[in-house]
Design a protein around this motif. Structure first.
Motif, PDB file in Angstrom:
ATOM      1  N   GLN A  51       0.645  -1.179   0.034  1.00 18.99           N
ATOM      2  CA  GLN A  51      -0.060  -0.020   0.084  1.00 18.99           C
ATOM      3  C   GLN A  51       0.834   1.222   0.133  1.00 18.99           C
ATOM      4  N   ASN A  52       2.027   1.189   0.609  1.00 14.60           N
ATOM      5  CA  ASN A  52       2.802   2.371   0.776  1.00 14.60           C
ATOM      6  C   ASN A  52       3.357   2.630  -0.481  1.00 14.60           C
ATOM      7  N   SER A 107       8.773  12.958   3.579  1.00 14.16           N
ATOM      8  CA  SER A 107       9.766  12.295   2.715  1.00 14.16           C
ATOM      9  C   SER A 107       9.772  12.879   1.246  1.00 14.16           C
ATOM     10  N   TYR A 108       8.773  13.749   0.987  1.00 14.50           N
ATOM     11  CA  TYR A 108       8.920  14.280  -0.234  1.00 14.50           C
ATOM     12  C   TYR A 108       9.927  15.363  -0.505  1.00 14.50           C
ATOM     13  N   SER A 109      10.259  15.859   0.564  1.00 19.53           N
ATOM     14  CA  SER A 109      11.049  16.952   0.731  1.00 19.53           C
ATOM     15  C   SER A 109      12.599  16.616   0.409  1.00 19.53           C
ATOM     16  N   ASN A 110      13.193  17.435  -0.432  1.00 18.35           N
ATOM     17  CA  ASN A 110      14.698  16.987  -0.601  1.00 18.35           C
ATOM     18  C   ASN A 110      15.622  17.925  -0.103  1.00 18.35           C
ATOM     19  N   GLU A 123       0.423   2.758   6.596  1.00 20.56           N
ATOM     20  CA  GLU A 123      -0.080   4.090   5.830  1.00 20.56           C
ATOM     21  C   GLU A 123       0.904   5.209   6.168  1.00 20.56           C
ATOM     22  N   LYS A 124       2.233   4.931   5.947  1.00 24.95           N
ATOM     23  CA  LYS A 124       3.044   6.053   6.180  1.00 24.95           C
ATOM     24  C   LYS A 124       3.188   6.838   4.901  1.00 24.95           C
TER      25      LYS A 124
END
Length: 1194
Positions: free
Chosen positions: A357-358, A502-505, A529-530
């Motif tokens: 799911q993740n 996590s979407y930030s870099n 559901e992370k």
């Protein structure tokens, strides 16, 4: 293990035996993991039972049947058991092409089972992951991107040099090809030999006969494709060129899997390809065979591998064969649900579910741009997973087509759109999705390389706009697409507001700035559901709502133009065309009439019709550009031309509504030019195309008629007509490449001549009617048939009126007593002919009202003819001529026909009243002319009087004075005038007649009756005081005439007082005259005092001063005479009138009034207004006496 039966679809088109379609729900360690699998397609034969090998069997020795085809394994046996080759880079596309119904809609992932397993093992494995990800609607396509293989290929072909450079720069600077170990190849070889040994049966080593052919590998279409395709235009069948794409075969665009399975894992729907060999045996219908080295324990990765393979293929049991150095030791049976609990291989199924799911959420959140190739990459031994947008990276290089995924993605987008398009009528909410798919497809395509798909996609885009339903489109399409399938072309950047981060870099090393998204640690994937699919779907793919018809048509024409450009660019020039093959006979263009349907077939009729219409070249159904009939270019161009024609027709119709007639004519000209080209190219005429041509010509007729009726704005219309957009010019250029024939050029010229415009309009309607006739469409489209006939009747009426008005103008200009010219007669004939044809048109569709109007106009024409003969006579010694009588009687006949056509007033009260009025007028005019210019040279006075009387009475019959309407005062005035004229005629007869006392008495009674009726009607009218005064004076004269024949004083006195009473009753009329004179003098006074207005004062338009002066003079003289006679009679009379006092009072008053009247008439300096005031004051004094005397003289 509890088993569930899942409903599965039959394998489309392929008839190979299928594996059991069943689902399973597994309950493992208290955590429930739902899994069900449906085999959508299988090329494997029925499962063979496996042979349990004897102990000590040496697997290093090859069996007799090794690497040979086996009847029990089916055609794919060598694939399954032999080399177990890796999936190809485009394997998911092969499956997507086969199950196009599922793509973009209800499936989340399409991929090889090996790729699915690799993704779900990411947190457990240190090995590298490299996959290409593509988004089609809500579906993600996953393919292995073997970096080593690609870079080997790039050194040969140069295809992936940009990616190789990028990879070396950012990821692995010291990249070199890694060779696989000997151990790897050893393990593969003994597994292959083990599986061949395990095939049960005596004939295991026997080769398969050579007649056995490989299974069909062509693209498979869903049943819905086949069902819908028949009704869809040819261009939307999959273009043949797609299967011939260069490199299609070696890119693996075919579905090579032994079975395709629709696997539902929890809430994730996946279309998975699998080549796992499945055998029958044991207590279960299916088992999977595994070979293990007894010295090496099963690890978690292997356990997950086995468990997922069995889940995906719905295999309930695993048979494990243990060996030591290739020597078979023992077998062990393990149930699928027990695999997660094996020693050394414990794993949680719940965690695997969370990982699935993740990963899906991560990919769906970040792979948002359709048509882009994303690269999911994890380096060997690394914990970081990165996602790159290869399309964006590739665009930084010179050639965007260096990305080998571009073409398969474009074709898939096109196929999914085609599939949805076939079902477009079922649900119009998908229009936005189809549009986005096609636009993204066109973005990826190189028009020069793939013109057919480009043309077809543009045509489909134009088809999405419903031109036939201009008023409904805004209701049909949702403004917002908020379901998951309403994906957008460009997603919004998401802020890093959620807890994932996590979407930030921002904290990543600088070399990661090319990544779209990063999973910082693979351990995060195991957290429930992370990752959530949090990206907002913008409504940018919702179908554009075009509230404006012009905007919608312009969009359609834009797509049509792009389609035409694609077709034109693909047509070879004449020099490139192949030479004729000497061995192939050249077909001659003749055909047997019996086969072509005889001379009455629509094609021949159409050719004759076009030939009649204009410069049509017979037999020329060929294109000048060298397009071959039947080719995709030919079919597509015909469809595009027809679409543009319809768009221009709608634009013309919209301009017509806005009264922009110049623009409307320009658009209908373009529509007909498109249609001309279609006719020149197409050998056959479809009924709907003919029907459309009929509509175009009808609209063109309407426009020409409106231009004729609005000649004042001609300059503005001319400017609109001559304006042309670049788009229109390019479409015309494409049309002229095929043909320059302009059959309907005559219909679309903007003429400055009114007669010419009316004539062209009529010709358009006639052409439309002719099409309906010869194509037998009038029975299929009765409404259109009625409309065309109605318009034909109307235009013929317009032309008839035009010629009639011209004839009337010529008559007006003609010098009095000059003979009727030939021009005039010709105009009458033309006008009459038009009216007659128009009447026939309306009668054929039973339109009584319009037929009545045309009959009424014909009556008017007859009256103009009669007037022409009257003018030709001159006024000197003029008599009412027989020609006049003839034409007036003809006019009466037509008016009576009009009334018969209507039947009764209820049908159309306004028309009924109008016809009645015209009929009354004709009778009245005829009677007046006979009375004023009596034809005494031909008829006796009595006969003339009789005819006049009859005509007047008929005029009265059709003159409705009682119905309240705008025309009621006119009718009342007409009726009053008729009664006045009849009374005057009888009065005249009485004066001139001698002898026959009975007749005299009758005339006297009739004169009296008509005078009283005329007075009553004139009294109702407030604007006819002079007429009322004249009638009253005639009545006084009539009384005087009667008095002259009386002998007794009493009789004379009675008549005298009656005449004075008539005089007294004119007081109201004289008051009206005075009122108007006062208003006029007030106006003059104002104008004199006004400095601005120095113009001479106009006399009151409602009052003829000369007439008033004349009438007042007569009134004064008659009043003077009557008063004098009454004074004489009263003085000389011995008779007492109601006593001495009364007689004296009357005599005294009369003397006083007479005296004042004499003084007033003697004063010549009095103005008209003053005279009216004097008369009114005298009447005031006289009135009580007149009443008294008329009461006394009995």
């Amino acid at each position: 293990m509890e088993e569930l039966c899942a409903a599965g679809a039959a394998a489309p088109l392929r008839t190979d035996a299928e594996e059991p379609k069943q689902g399973s729900v597994l309950f493992l360690g208290g955590n429930e993991v739902k899994s069900s699998a449906v085999v959508k397609y299988s090329s494997a034969p029925p499962q063979a039972a496996f042979a349990r090998l004897q102990e000590k069997t040496d697997l290093k020795l090859p069996p007799a049947n090794w690497l040979r085809d086996s009847a029990k394994l089916g055609a794919a046996g060598t694939t399954i058991l032999g080399n177990n080759k890796k999936s190809k880079p485009f394997s998911s596309f092969g499956m997507a092409y086969d199950f196009i119904d599922s793509v973009g809609n209800d499936v989340d992932v399409v991929s090889d089972s090996e790729n699915i397993k690799k993704l779900l093992k990411i947190p457990y494995s240190k090995s590298h992951v490299s996959m290409a990800v593509h988004r089609i609607g809500r579906t993600l396509l996953l393919d292995e991107l073997d970096i080593q293989e690609l870079f080997m290929r790039s050194s040969q072909t140069g295809d992936w040099t940009w990616l190789k450079e990028f990879y070396q720069r950012l990821i692995d600077q010291k990249w070199q090809r890694k060779k696989k170990s000997k151990e790897h190849w050893y393990q593969k070889a003994i597994l292959s030999k083990f599986l061949y040994y395990s095939i049960n049966g005596d004939g295991a080593a026997q080769p398969v006969p050579s007649t056995s052919k490989p299974h069909q590998e062509g693209p498979v279409s869903g049943e819905s494709d086949e069902a819908g395709r028949a009704s869809w235009p040819t261009p939307f069948e999959m273009p043949s060129s797609l299967s011939e794409e260069p490199g299609a075969s070696n890119q693996g665009l075919k579905n090579d899997f032994v079975r395709n399975i629709l696997w539902t894992f929890e809430d994730i729907h996946m279309l998975v390809g699998s080549n796992m060999p499945i055998f029958g045996g044991g207590r279960y219908p299916a088992v999977s065979l595994r070979l293990r080295d007894n010295n090496k324990p099963i690890n978690v990765l292997t356990g997950i591998d086995y468990w997922l393979d069995n889940l995906i293929c719905n295999v309930p049991e695993l048979v494990m064969c243990f060996h030591v150095n290739g020597i078979v030791q023992k077998y062990e049976m393990i149930k699928t649900e027990d695999i997660p609990n094996l020693e050394n291989s414990n794993f949680s199924t719940k965690v695997i579910k969370d990982i699935a799911q993740n990963i899906l959420s991560f990919l769906k959140s970040n792979c948002t741009k359709e048509g882009h190739t994303y690269w999911l990459f994890k380096a060997s031994g690394s914990d970081i997973v990165k996602l790159y947008d290869l399309t964006t990276l590739c665009e930084e290089t010179e050639d965007k087509y260096q990305n080998p995924f571009t073409m398969p993605v474009a074709i898939l987008l096109y196929k999914v759109a085609c599939n949805m398009m076939l079902k477009k009528n079922q649900n119009k909410k998908h229009y936005g999705t189809i549009r986005t798919l096609l636009l993204n497809c066109l973005k990826l395509l190189d028009n020069g390389r793939h013109p057919q798909i480009s043309a077809s996609a543009n045509y489909m885009l134009s088809e999405l706009f419903q031109l036939d339903e201009p008023k409904k489109d805004s209701m049909d399409f949702p403004i917002n697409g908020n379901s998951d399938e309403s994906y957008s072309e460009e997603e919004e950047e998401m802020p890093d507001s959620d807890e994932n981060g996590s979407y930030s870099n921002s904290s990543d090393p600088p070399d990661d700035n090319k990544a779209v998204a990063i999973i910082k640690s693979v351990g995060e994937l195991s957290v429930p559901e992370k990752y959530k699919s949090v990206h907002r779907i913008r409504p940018s793919c919702a179908f554009p709502v075009c509230h404006d018809t012009e905007e919608r048509c312009r969009l359609v024409l834009n797509y049509v133009l792009e389609g035409l450009k694609s077709v034109d660019s693909s047509i070879k020039k004449e020099s490139d065309l192949p030479a004729a093959d000497p061995s192939t006979p050249i077909p001659l263009k003749y055909e047997d009439e019996s086969t072509s349907g005889g001379p009455e077939c629509p094609e021949k009729q159409m050719a004759l019709f076009l030939d009649k219409m204009g410069s049509f070249q017979k037999g020329k159904h060929s294109s000048q550009s060298g397009m071959i009939p039947g080719s995709w270019q030919y079919k597509m161009k015909l469809q595009l031309i027809l679409k543009s024609s319809r768009a221009y027709y709608i634009l013309s119709d919209a301009a017509m509504v806005l009264q922009k007639y110049g623009r409307a004519l320009r658009y209908i000209k373009l529509a007909l030019q498109c249609h001309d080209t279609y006719c020149c190219l197409s050998a056959s005429m479809l009924p709907e195309v003919l029907m459309f041509l009929c509509q175009c010509l009808t609209l063109c007729g309407d426009i020409q008629l409106m231009l004729a009726q609005n000649a004042n704005n001609r300059a503005a219309y001319l400017e609109e007509y001559n304006y042309q957009t670049k788009e229109d010019q390019e479409i015309l250029h494409s049309l002229h490449r095929e043909s320059r024939c302009q059959v309907f050029a005559w219909a679309t010229d903007l003429s400055t001549d009114l007669e010419c415009q009316l004539s062209v309009s009529c010709k358009c309607y006639e052409a439309a009617y002719e099409i309906l006739l010869f194509s037998n469409l009038k029975n299929q489209n009765p409404e259109q048939h009625v409309q065309v006939l109605k318009r034909m009747g109307n235009i013929r009426n317009e032309i008839g009126v035009f010629y009639m008005n011209q004839a009337a103008a010529v008559q007006t200009e003609r010098v009095v007593s000059k003979n009727i010219s030939m021009t005039e007669q010709q105009l009458w004939k033309k006008s009459f002919s038009c009216f007659e044809e128009g009447i026939q048109n309306f009668e054929s569709i039973e339109d009584a009202t319009n037929a009545a109007l045309l009959l009424c106009n014909t009556g008017r024409l007859m009256r103009i003819c009669a007037q022409a003969h009257c003018a030709a006579e001159g006024d000197f010694k003029r008599e009412f001529s027989p020609e006049e009588a003839l034409y007036y009687n003809k006019a009466i006949d037509y008016y009576l026909k009009a009334l018969r056509s209507l039947g009764k007033r209820d049908v159309h009260p306004a028309v009924w009243d109008s016809v009645n009025w015209e009929l009354s007028t004709t009778y009245f005019t005829m009677a007046t002319l006979q009375q004023d210019y009596a034809p005494l040279s031909r008829k006796a006075q009595e006969q003339i009087e009789k005819e006049v009387s009859e005509a007047m009475m008929k005029s009265l019959k059709y003159c409705d004075v009682d119905t309240v309407s705008a025309r009621q005062p006119l009718c009342q005035y007409r009726a009053a005038t008729i009664h006045h004229r009849l009374a005057s005629m009888y009065h005249s007869c009485l004066r001139n007649q001698v002898g026959d006392e009975h007749l005299r008495k009758q005339h006297r009674i009739l004169a009296d009756l008509h005078y009283s009726k005329a007075v009553r009607l004139f009294q109702l009218l407030k604007d006819a005081p002079c007429e009322f005064l004249r009638v009253q004076l005639e009545r006084v004269a009539f009384a005087e005439f009667q008095m002259a024949s009386q002998n007794s004083n009493a009789g004379k006195l009675k008549t005298l007082f009656g005449a004075l009473d008539i005089m007294a009753k004119t007081k109201g009329a004289i008051q009206l005259i005075r009122k108007e004179l006062m208003a006029e003098s007030e106006q003059i006074r104002k104008e004199k005092s006004s400095a601005e207005n120095m113009s001479s004062p106009d006399s009151s338009p409602g009052l003829n001063k000369e007439e008033v002066l004349k009438l007042l003079s007569i009134f004064e003289s008659r009043m003077s005479f009557l008063l004098l006679q009454s004074i004489k009679l009263l003085t000389s009379s011995k008779k007492k009138i109601g006593g001495v006092n009364e007689e004296e009072v009357v005599l005294k008053t009369n003397k006083q009034v007479y005296s004042l009247l004499l003084r007033a008439t003697a004063n010549k300096a009095m103005t008209l207004l003053e005279r009216t005031e004097v008369i009114l004051s005298l009447l005031e004094q006289l009135t009580p006496n007149a009443e008294a005397s008329s009461g006394g003289v009995q």
